[in-house]
Design a protein around this motif. Structure first.
Motif, PDB file in Angstrom:
ATOM      1  N   LEU A  61       0.842  -1.182  -0.035  1.00 28.10           N
ATOM      2  CA  LEU A  61       0.000   0.016  -0.049  1.00 28.10           C
ATOM      3  C   LEU A  61       1.057   1.511  -0.126  1.00 28.10           C
ATOM      4  N   SER A  64       2.744   1.685  -3.552  1.00 26.45           N
ATOM      5  CA  SER A  64       1.683   1.896  -4.926  1.00 26.45           C
ATOM      6  C   SER A  64       1.063   2.558  -4.724  1.00 26.45           C
ATOM      7  N   SER A  66      -1.998   1.932  -4.237  1.00 30.25           N
ATOM      8  CA  SER A  66      -3.276   1.503  -4.859  1.00 30.25           C
ATOM      9  C   SER A  66      -4.025   0.271  -3.701  1.00 30.25           C
ATOM     10  N   ARG A  67      -5.189   0.440  -3.676  1.00 31.23           N
ATOM     11  CA  ARG A  67      -5.689  -0.684  -2.610  1.00 31.23           C
ATOM     12  C   ARG A  67      -5.866  -2.054  -3.210  1.00 31.23           C
ATOM     13  N   VAL A  68      -5.968  -2.086  -4.546  1.00 26.04           N
ATOM     14  CA  VAL A  68      -6.006  -3.274  -5.216  1.00 26.04           C
ATOM     15  C   VAL A  68      -4.706  -3.948  -4.999  1.00 26.04           C
ATOM     16  N   VAL A  69      -3.498  -3.460  -5.184  1.00 24.23           N
ATOM     17  CA  VAL A  69      -2.242  -3.935  -4.979  1.00 24.23           C
ATOM     18  C   VAL A  69      -2.126  -4.212  -3.381  1.00 24.23           C
TER      19      VAL A  69
END
Length: 104
Positions: A61, A64, A66-69
């Motif tokens: 987190l 990146s 990104s919450r998806v990652v």
């Protein structure tokens, strides 16, 4: 997936160091100690795996953004632990000999 990892830990513990799941004598204090020690070891290993998974999620987190990652990276690591745990159980099962490894 967490239950899969816990099941792998439980099976590995038994296949590496067989132990009885019921006491031979009522009031067997050594049985209680062994049961507590194995449960504590399983808990420590499971917490270590989950802690590492959480740390990987936090690092993903922060790197990146990104919450998806941040969700995918720890799930991949946990799935890897499941796969390698299953492979370790299969290897230990192949080496397990009922005649030699009787539960103590």
């Amino acid at each position: 997936m967490v239950s899969w990892v816990a099941l792998c830990i439980d099976n590995l513990m038994f296949l590496w160091m067989p132990y009885r799941t019921v006491p031979e004598d009522p009031g067997d204090v050594a049985f209680v100690g062994r049961t507590f020690a194995t449960a504590l070891f399983k808990f420590i290993v499971l917490v270590a795996i989950l802690g590492a998974t959480l740390a990987i999620g936090n690092v993903a987190l922060s790197l990146s953004g990104s919450r998806v990652v941040a969700v995918a990276a720890p799930l991949f690591c946990l799935l890897s632990a499941c796969v390698y745990g299953t492979a370790a159980v299969a290897s230990a099962f192949r080496r397990y000999d009922v005649a030699r490894h009787a539960p103590v």
